[in-house]
Design a protein around this motif. Structure first.
Motif, PDB file in Angstrom:
ATOM      1  N   UNK A  78      16.372   3.323  -2.058  1.00  0.00           N
ATOM      2  CA  UNK A  78      16.267   4.076  -3.308  1.00  0.00           C
ATOM      3  C   UNK A  78      14.975   3.770  -4.073  1.00  0.00           C
ATOM      4  N   UNK A  79      14.244   2.747  -3.629  1.00  0.00           N
ATOM      5  CA  UNK A  79      13.029   2.377  -4.371  1.00  0.00           C
ATOM      6  C   UNK A  79      11.932   3.404  -4.108  1.00  0.00           C
ATOM      7  N   UNK A  80      11.346   3.871  -5.170  1.00  0.00           N
ATOM      8  CA  UNK A  80      10.333   4.924  -5.037  1.00  0.00           C
ATOM      9  C   UNK A  80       8.969   4.268  -4.827  1.00  0.00           C
ATOM     10  N   UNK A  81       8.327   4.658  -3.731  1.00  0.00           N
ATOM     11  CA  UNK A  81       7.041   4.033  -3.382  1.00  0.00           C
ATOM     12  C   UNK A  81       6.061   5.128  -2.970  1.00  0.00           C
ATOM     13  N   UNK A  82       4.841   5.030  -3.470  1.00  0.00           N
ATOM     14  CA  UNK A  82       3.776   5.894  -2.955  1.00  0.00           C
ATOM     15  C   UNK A  82       2.552   5.026  -2.690  1.00  0.00           C
ATOM     16  N   UNK A  83       1.801   5.386  -1.650  1.00  0.00           N
ATOM     17  CA  UNK A  83       0.673   4.548  -1.249  1.00  0.00           C
ATOM     18  C   UNK A  83      -0.536   5.402  -0.898  1.00  0.00           C
ATOM     19  N   UNK A  84      -1.714   4.848  -1.159  1.00  0.00           N
ATOM     20  CA  UNK A  84      -2.972   5.444  -0.686  1.00  0.00           C
ATOM     21  C   UNK A  84      -3.718   4.343   0.051  1.00  0.00           C
ATOM     22  N   UNK A  85      -3.960   4.546   1.335  1.00  0.00           N
ATOM     23  CA  UNK A  85      -4.575   3.490   2.152  1.00  0.00           C
ATOM     24  C   UNK A  85      -6.006   3.854   2.515  1.00  0.00           C
ATOM     25  N   UNK A  86      -6.894   2.920   2.263  1.00  0.00           N
ATOM     26  CA  UNK A  86      -8.326   3.157   2.450  1.00  0.00           C
ATOM     27  C   UNK A  86      -8.929   2.013   3.263  1.00  0.00           C
ATOM     28  N   UNK A 132      12.189  -9.215  17.557  1.00  0.00           N
ATOM     29  CA  UNK A 132      12.037  -9.226  16.095  1.00  0.00           C
ATOM     30  C   UNK A 132      10.693  -8.558  15.807  1.00  0.00           C
ATOM     31  N   UNK A 133      10.668  -7.657  14.843  1.00  0.00           N
ATOM     32  CA  UNK A 133       9.415  -6.960  14.541  1.00  0.00           C
ATOM     33  C   UNK A 133       8.701  -7.618  13.364  1.00  0.00           C
ATOM     34  N   UNK A 134       7.403  -7.729  13.505  1.00  0.00           N
ATOM     35  CA  UNK A 134       6.528  -8.209  12.431  1.00  0.00           C
ATOM     36  C   UNK A 134       6.070  -6.960  11.667  1.00  0.00           C
ATOM     37  N   UNK A 135       6.207  -6.923  10.365  1.00  0.00           N
ATOM     38  CA  UNK A 135       5.833  -5.698   9.638  1.00  0.00           C
ATOM     39  C   UNK A 135       4.332  -5.410   9.691  1.00  0.00           C
ATOM     40  N   UNK A 136       3.990  -4.228   9.246  1.00  0.00           N
ATOM     41  CA  UNK A 136       2.593  -3.826   9.072  1.00  0.00           C
ATOM     42  C   UNK A 136       1.907  -4.805   8.116  1.00  0.00           C
ATOM     43  N   UNK A 137       0.632  -5.060   8.379  1.00  0.00           N
ATOM     44  CA  UNK A 137      -0.095  -6.065   7.589  1.00  0.00           C
ATOM     45  C   UNK A 137      -0.105  -5.748   6.093  1.00  0.00           C
ATOM     46  N   UNK A 138      -0.309  -4.480   5.746  1.00  0.00           N
ATOM     47  CA  UNK A 138      -0.368  -4.122   4.315  1.00  0.00           C
ATOM     48  C   UNK A 138       0.994  -4.308   3.661  1.00  0.00           C
ATOM     49  N   UNK A 139       2.057  -4.047   4.424  1.00  0.00           N
ATOM     50  CA  UNK A 139       3.406  -4.237   3.880  1.00  0.00           C
ATOM     51  C   UNK A 139       3.655  -5.718   3.613  1.00  0.00           C
ATOM     52  N   UNK A 178      -2.465   1.078  -3.909  1.00  0.00           N
ATOM     53  CA  UNK A 178      -3.707   1.543  -3.269  1.00  0.00           C
ATOM     54  C   UNK A 178      -4.277   0.372  -2.498  1.00  0.00           C
ATOM     55  N   UNK A 179      -4.628   0.605  -1.230  1.00  0.00           N
ATOM     56  CA  UNK A 179      -5.137  -0.508  -0.423  1.00  0.00           C
ATOM     57  C   UNK A 179      -6.637  -0.394  -0.195  1.00  0.00           C
ATOM     58  N   UNK A 217      -0.095   4.878   7.997  1.00  0.00           N
ATOM     59  CA  UNK A 217      -0.173   3.558   7.351  1.00  0.00           C
ATOM     60  C   UNK A 217       0.553   3.593   5.995  1.00  0.00           C
ATOM     61  N   UNK A 218       0.325   4.670   5.243  1.00  0.00           N
ATOM     62  CA  UNK A 218       0.971   4.809   3.924  1.00  0.00           C
ATOM     63  C   UNK A 218       2.483   4.892   4.078  1.00  0.00           C
ATOM     64  N   UNK A 219       2.925   5.662   5.064  1.00  0.00           N
ATOM     65  CA  UNK A 219       4.376   5.818   5.267  1.00  0.00           C
ATOM     66  C   UNK A 219       5.011   4.520   5.765  1.00  0.00           C
ATOM     67  N   UNK A 220       4.250   3.734   6.552  1.00  0.00           N
ATOM     68  CA  UNK A 220       4.774   2.427   6.974  1.00  0.00           C
ATOM     69  C   UNK A 220       5.074   1.570   5.748  1.00  0.00           C
ATOM     70  N   UNK A 221       4.173   1.580   4.780  1.00  0.00           N
ATOM     71  CA  UNK A 221       4.387   0.742   3.579  1.00  0.00           C
ATOM     72  C   UNK A 221       5.657   1.164   2.850  1.00  0.00           C
ATOM     73  N   UNK A 222       5.934   2.462   2.859  1.00  0.00           N
ATOM     74  CA  UNK A 222       7.132   2.976   2.169  1.00  0.00           C
ATOM     75  C   UNK A 222       8.401   2.588   2.948  1.00  0.00           C
ATOM     76  N   UNK A 223       8.451   3.004   4.212  1.00  0.00           N
ATOM     77  CA  UNK A 223       9.712   2.851   4.957  1.00  0.00           C
ATOM     78  C   UNK A 223       9.984   1.408   5.379  1.00  0.00           C
ATOM     79  N   UNK A 224       8.928   0.659   5.676  1.00  0.00           N
ATOM     80  CA  UNK A 224       9.153  -0.750   6.035  1.00  0.00           C
ATOM     81  C   UNK A 224       9.669  -1.532   4.817  1.00  0.00           C
TER      82      UNK A 224
END
Ligand code: A2P
Length: 341
Positions: free
Chosen positions: A231-239, A129-136, A158-159, A215-222
């Motif tokens: 279908x949900x549109x997501x964009x992220x900026x990770x800092x 079982x996978x644990x998601x990325x922390x920001x997700x 934005x993180x 990291x940004x793409x993980x938040x989207x695809x996870x």
């Protein structure tokens, strides 16, 4: 059904590994035998757990005989190599790395969002079982109840990510650079190429052709995988920011169905794993220090998005802080293991 599984903690000398032990103890997780694993460097090191001293062993292919539950946080190459071996001999793996998150057939789980996806997996019978990325995780604990109510159409996040997300070495770099700067010495950059203390920089993961870091793409695809909706549109900026251990996120949400700040606030107050801190009169909202050491994700700045007024859309802004080592990593994994008990 196992009442006290034999447990292995892989990466026990790391920042998340240490937190695994703290959380297992705090929550009185029933344990038969406990095995502590790390790299060769740490073999022989002594670690105390609930008054007993354990010796750290080197992780090898033979480490998992008799193990029912293996909690992995030793990086994705160790997971890729050893998690299938562990699963093969009957250990059920909860993996904190990114190795299997997007693999078809492997559940990616935030218990508050999609606990149903682990049905059929039993402790001691193998499986990963996978644990998601922390920001997700920290994003989805508060956004999922709002999504259930009014369906998120688009999300802009934005993180402000802490050192702990990059492991113990990053925490030490922040600590030592802060001392060096305050002592008037030039800060030594060992892990990150840029000065970390008294600075911030774009997340240290690789940048792809489209300009997003991983990291940004993980938040989207996870998020797509956890919600089961691409279908949900997501964009992220990770800092990366010079904070020791809790991540913060500013999240703008656009919904399909009507929702406003009052309904959102009531929904968040009633949802599991969330504490609302939203005191406009006193300008008191979540901070990463408030969130450090806490299980709940803290949510505040819950407000209607004024840029959507008059265009018929429903928008909200929220600001969240969550302990990256706890809910963002070890706690979420232990909660998954508790679901398996
Ligand atoms: P070690 O301390 O022996 O290097 P962090 O994320 O805080 O940097 O911690 C990473 C954890 O993963 C540590 O416990 C580290 O052990 C462990 N680790 C890293 N690579 C391996 C590996 N190849 N095999 C086993 N453990 C590993």
């Amino acid at each position: 059904m196992l009442s006290a599984p034999n447990v292995a903690v892989v990466g026990v000398t790391g920042a998340v590994g240490e937190e695994f032990l703290a959380i297992l103890a705090e929550r009185n997780f029933p344990i038969g035998d406990l095995k502590l694993l790390a790299s060769k460097r740490s073999a022989g090191k002594k670690i105390e757990y609930q008054g007993k001293i354990f010796t750290v062993e080197e992780l090898t292919e033979d480490s998992f005989d008799g193990v029912d539950l293996a909690l992995f946080s030793a990086g994705s190459s160790a997971s890729k190599k050893y998690a299938p071996v562990a699963s093969e001999v009957g250990a059920t793996v909860v993996d904190n790395s990114s190795a299997f998150r997007m693999t078809d057939g492997i559940p990616l789980v935030v218990p508050e969002a999609n606990a149903d996806t682990i049905k059929g997996i039993e402790l001691g019978k193998g499986g990963i079982i996978a644990n998601p990325n922390c920001s997700t995780i920290i994003m989805l604990v508060p956004v999922t109840p709002l999504h259930r109510l009014a369906h998120v159409k688009r999300m802009v996040v934005s993180t402000y990510q802490s050192a702990s997300g990059a492991g113990r070495a990053a925490m030490m770099e922040l600590d030592s650079q802060t001392r060096q700067v305050l002592d008037g010495k030039p800060p030594e950059c060992k892990l990150f190429p840029q000065q970390y203390a008294f600075n911030l920089f774009s997340h240290n993961s690789d940048i792809g052709e489209e300009g997003y870091n991983t990291e940004e793409l993980k938040m989207v695809y996870e998020t797509h995988k956890i919600w089961g909706d691409d279908s949900i549109k997501i964009t992220a900026t990770c800092v990366r920011v010079p904070v020791m251990r809790a991540h913060s996120e500013s999240i703008n949400l656009e919904f399909e169905d009507p929702i406003d700040e009052k309904i959102a606030s009531e929904t968040l107050k009633a949802a599991p794993g969330i504490t609302v801190i939203d005191d406009r009169d006193n300008n008191r909202f979540p901070t990463p220090l408030d969130a450090s050491g806490k299980d709940d994700v803290l949510v505040g700045r819950i407000r209607n998005d004024i840029s959507r007024e008059g265009d018929g859309a429903c928008g909200l802004d929220i600001f969240v802080c969550g302990d990256q080592l706890r809910k963002g990593a070890a706690l979420n994994a232990v909660q998954i293991a508790e679901l398996l008990l």
